[in-house]
Design an enzyme around this catalytic site. Structure first.
Site, mmCIF file in Angstrom:
data_model
loop_
_atom_site.group_PDB
_atom_site.id
_atom_site.type_symbol
_atom_site.label_atom_id
_atom_site.label_comp_id
_atom_site.label_asym_id
_atom_site.label_seq_id
_atom_site.Cartn_x
_atom_site.Cartn_y
_atom_site.Cartn_z
ATOM 1 N N HIS A 15 3.377 -11.552 8.639
ATOM 2 C CA HIS A 15 3.843 -10.323 9.299
ATOM 3 C C HIS A 15 3.173 -10.166 10.664
ATOM 4 C CE1 HIS A 15 3.942 -5.894 10.009
ATOM 5 N NE2 HIS A 15 5.205 -6.086 9.676
ATOM 6 N N GLU A 17 0.279 -2.982 15.124
ATOM 7 C CA GLU A 17 -0.122 -3.723 13.929
ATOM 8 C C GLU A 17 -1.337 -4.591 14.259
ATOM 9 O OE1 GLU A 17 -0.816 -4.763 10.846
ATOM 10 O OE2 GLU A 17 1.258 -4.392 10.313
ATOM 11 N N GLU A 56 9.473 -0.858 13.566
ATOM 12 C CA GLU A 56 8.884 -1.273 12.296
ATOM 13 C C GLU A 56 9.450 -2.658 12.006
ATOM 14 O OE1 GLU A 56 6.703 -1.345 8.962
ATOM 15 O OE2 GLU A 56 6.671 0.412 10.267
ATOM 16 N N ILE A 57 8.572 -3.648 11.920
ATOM 17 C CA ILE A 57 9.010 -5.024 11.661
ATOM 18 C C ILE A 57 8.861 -5.295 10.167
ATOM 19 C CG2 ILE A 57 8.481 -7.470 12.081
ATOM 20 C CD1 ILE A 57 9.405 -6.211 14.608
ATOM 21 N N LYS A 59 12.604 0.235 3.431
ATOM 22 C CA LYS A 59 11.845 0.636 4.631
ATOM 23 C C LYS A 59 12.367 1.965 5.178
ATOM 24 C CE LYS A 59 8.793 -2.438 6.382
ATOM 25 N NZ LYS A 59 7.388 -2.113 6.113
#
Length: 716
Positions: free
Chosen positions: A41, A80, A119-120, A134
């Site tokens: 991620h 992140e 948002e990945i 998600k």
């Protein structure tokens, strides 16, 4: 898998992933699939941002190795991979400068071109499934979602893929490569199956009407609406690093975690001031009993009859006089009150039939001592709510007191054995189920160790006094009833014995609420000369009322007999707890039982018999300035019982606060002893919370001094 991750990913990514897992209390060596997923991620987030810039004209451009001097700004802000505190700081500053709505969860990136958070997601499952999870979790229109899978599929909000085809292809190729590398090592299947979904998709459950209003009224502080609170709860990760927790709780909190080392803790500061004084409802080690053995008189068991019989065993009464006045009281009234008790007892004896209860004449000395007509008149609030200067009484701060040695002596005495048996075997209750055989055995051993203990005498005395006082308070509300302070026990030889400690006179007792107070005057016999420790007896007026002949090794000696008189008060709820003091036996038995259980689980068999019968073994009892005190198992039982009994006798808000707050510091110190490398924040605040409970209560001050001994020895 762990080796694969370390070979396959950039060391910086591996390090960030390890840090993230540690923050949530997870071990990369154990949760290897999760380790791989976090690295993947992170790498996708970095690749998403790589080579994407915004030029001077605010156009988005891709630069792979161009002019290093060009005035370019990164198109994406990477959130992140930062620690939570820093990540929220970045999110907050972006929201403040751009006016974008603040997300409820930490997103992965911010896109300066499209002005939105991203948002990945990287999934080993179906992209649609993951996308829905998600979307349902973040419940925000503002945050853009982009999901990649290991099979080359992708899905994004409104099919807006943000990046150009080539950049996305790079990401898909990398994911495909990772999958193949895993498969060739036989790691893929386990990795694919280990993916857990996001929080389950919940139906939107609407609360309306009254329930909705109640919900909005009962929110914790700082929450504006139920939605707002729900989002907070949904986003709260329940375990992990404390810094992360704090930054989740409030964006304003920024706690610095300080390591807690052997040199960190300081001793608790005990207050200065005059020595603390006795505040128990009845005398403990200083009490004197007038006793009758094998009572068989008429009316045996009726308190007043028993009391008169006990009084008759003593022949050394003399004209009472005050030897230690009460500083603030009208001392002659205490003297007159005792004389009145003697006179009225004499009157009873002159009657043909002794009554079962005795109500005292309402003399001026008793009215004064019991605070009759002293309470301010109660006025209905409706009648005075318009008074402009209506206010509560000013109350003085409690005066600080220092620790005095008498309270340690009291505790030591409570742990000692007496020459009487205070509880019968069935005092703790009979077995109900057949499985209780081991429990019975433990109970019998324990009872044998504590049945002679002075703390057990205090329990029975407390139960008797509180029961009698509560009964009288309900049955004779307006009367000044005379209540003998009695206990019953057996001698070593098994003979029954009735003891009289003194008398209580109860005041008016219209007790509507649990906390309404009933005043009483206690008069208790003692051989202790109050002039030896006058500070202990600050609240008492002490009279000398007779001389007692005592048998000693050198023959008979005469000692003055004193009467300790004071005004006191209690409430329904305190009397209820006093009546249930036998619970202290149960509490200490359970503590002993957990010691036996620990021992038994090590030896893998029940160790009850060995535990109580191996007289050579010693056990830790407590800390003193000399170090860890040890003693026999019986001594441990009696010490635990005495602690429980003193918690009941000296119950107070100061004790509640001290116990709750000092426990935190105790756990931190224990963690240090166990080499768990504890960290703390705001240790000063914890000390403050503990020390604000150290005011004037003798039992709390003693516990604080024991705590200091523990800190000194535990952390050497």
């Amino acid at each position: 898998m762990e080796d694969f991750v370390r070979q396959c990913f950039n060391p910086m990514i591996v390090e960030l992933a390890e840090k993230a897992m540690k923050e949530y209390g997870e071990d990369p060596k154990i949760e290897t699939n999760k380790f791989a997923a976090i690295c993947t991620h992170l790498e996708v987030c970095f690749m998403y941002s790589d080579f994407h810039f915004i030029d001077e004209r605010s156009e988005s451009i891709i630069v792979e190795s161009g002019d290093p001097n060009a005035l370019l700004k990164h198109r994406f802000e990477i959130i992140e991979g930062r620690d939570r505190t820093m990540a929220w700081t970045v999110v907050n500053s972006i929201c403040n400068t751009t006016g974008v709505e603040k997300p409820k969860f930490l997103p992965d990136l911010y896109d300066y071109k499209e002005n939105r958070f991203i948002e990945i997601g990287v999934t080993r499952r179906e992209v649609h499934t993951y996308y829905l999870e998600k979307a349902n979790k973040i419940k925000s229109e503002e945050t853009h979602i982009h999901i990649f899978s290991f099979t080359g599929e992708e899905m994004a909000t409104k099919a807006d893929y943000t990046l150009d085809e080539e950049s996305r292809a790079r990401i898909k190729t990398r994911l495909f490569t990772i999958r193949q590398e895993m498969a060739s090592r036989g790691l893929w299947d386990s990795f694919r199956q280990s993916e857990r979904g996001e929080e389950t998709i919940e139906e939107k459950f609407e609360i309306t009407g009254t329930m909705r209003r109640l919900a909005d009224q009962s929110l914790p502080p700082n929450f504006s609406s139920l939605e707002n609170f729900r989002a907070y709860v949904d986003g709260f990760e329940p375990n992990g690093c404390i810094e992360g927790k704090l930054s989740q709780m409030s964006k304003e909190v920024n706690a610095r975690i300080e390591p807690f080392l052997k040199t960190t803790p300081r001793p608790l500061r005990l207050p200065d001031g005059p020595p603390c004084s006795q505040r128990s409802k009845f005398l403990l080690m200083d009490a004197l009993k007038l006793s009758i053995e094998d009572p068989s008189h008429e009316g045996e068991g009726i308190p007043l009859y028993d009391a008169i019989k006990c009084m008759k065993t003593f022949f050394g009464w003399k004209e009472p006089n005050i030897v230690k006045p009460h500083e603030k009281g009208i001392n002659p009234n205490y003297l007159l009150a005792w004389k009145q008790v003697l006179a009225e007892l004499q009157d009873i004896e002159n009657e043909e039939k002794i009554p079962k209860t005795k109500n005292m004449k309402k003399t001026s000395q008793l009215k004064w001592a019991l605070g009759e007509n002293m309470a301010p008149e109660k006025v209905d609030f409706e009648d005075c709510k318009d008074v402009s200067d209506l206010r509560q009484y000013d109350s003085d701060e409690p005066e600080s007191r220092s620790l005095a040695s008498w309270i340690q002596s009291e505790f030591n005495k409570a742990c000692e054995l007496t020459d009487s048996i205070w509880i019968e075997l069935d005092e703790i209750g009979e077995d109900v189920a057949p499985i209780e055989h081991i429990a019975s055995m433990r109970r019998n051993y324990f009872t044998a160790e504590v049945s002679h203990c002075r703390a057990t005498e205090y329990i029975m005395k407390g139960v008797y006094i509180n029961t009698a006082l509560l009964n009288a308070s309900c049955a004779a509300m307006d009367d000044f009833q005379l209540i003998p302070m009695i206990s019953k026990c057996r001698t070593k030889e098994g003979r029954r014995k009735t003891n009289l400690y003194g008398f209580i006179i109860k005041g008016r007792s219209h007790l509507r609420n649990d906390t309404d107070v009933v005043n009483f005057v206690s008069m208790e016999f003692s051989l202790t000369d109050p002039r030896l420790e006058p500070h202990k007896w600050e609240k008492y007026c002490v009279l000398e009322i007779g001389d007692m002949l005592l048998r000693t090794a050198v023959g008979q000696v005469s000692r003055p007999m004193f009467l300790y008189v004071r005004t006191n008060g209690t409430s329904k709820i305190k009397m209820k707890w006093g009546m249930e003091m036998r619970r202290c036996l149960l509490q200490s038995l359970q503590q002993i039982e957990s010691m036996i259980e620990a021992e038994s689980s090590v030896k893998e068999k029940d160790m009850t018999k060995e535990f109580f019968e191996n007289k050579s073994e010693t056990w830790p009892i407590g800390e003193s300035p000399k170090g860890v005190e040890e003693g026999s198992i019986g001594k441990v039982c009696r010490t635990l019982l005495a602690k429980s009994v003193f918690n009941s006798l000296y119950a107070s808000p100061q004790l509640e606060g001290f116990s709750a707050e000092s426990r935190k510091l105790l756990l931190i110190a224990q963690a240090l002893r166990d080499n768990l490398e504890p960290g703390t924040f705001d240790l000063g605040g914890l000390y403050e919370a503990i020390e604000e409970c150290l005011i004037n209560d003798p039992w709390v001050l003693l516990n604080a001094s024991w705590f200091n001994s523990f800190l000194a020895h535990a952390l050497k």
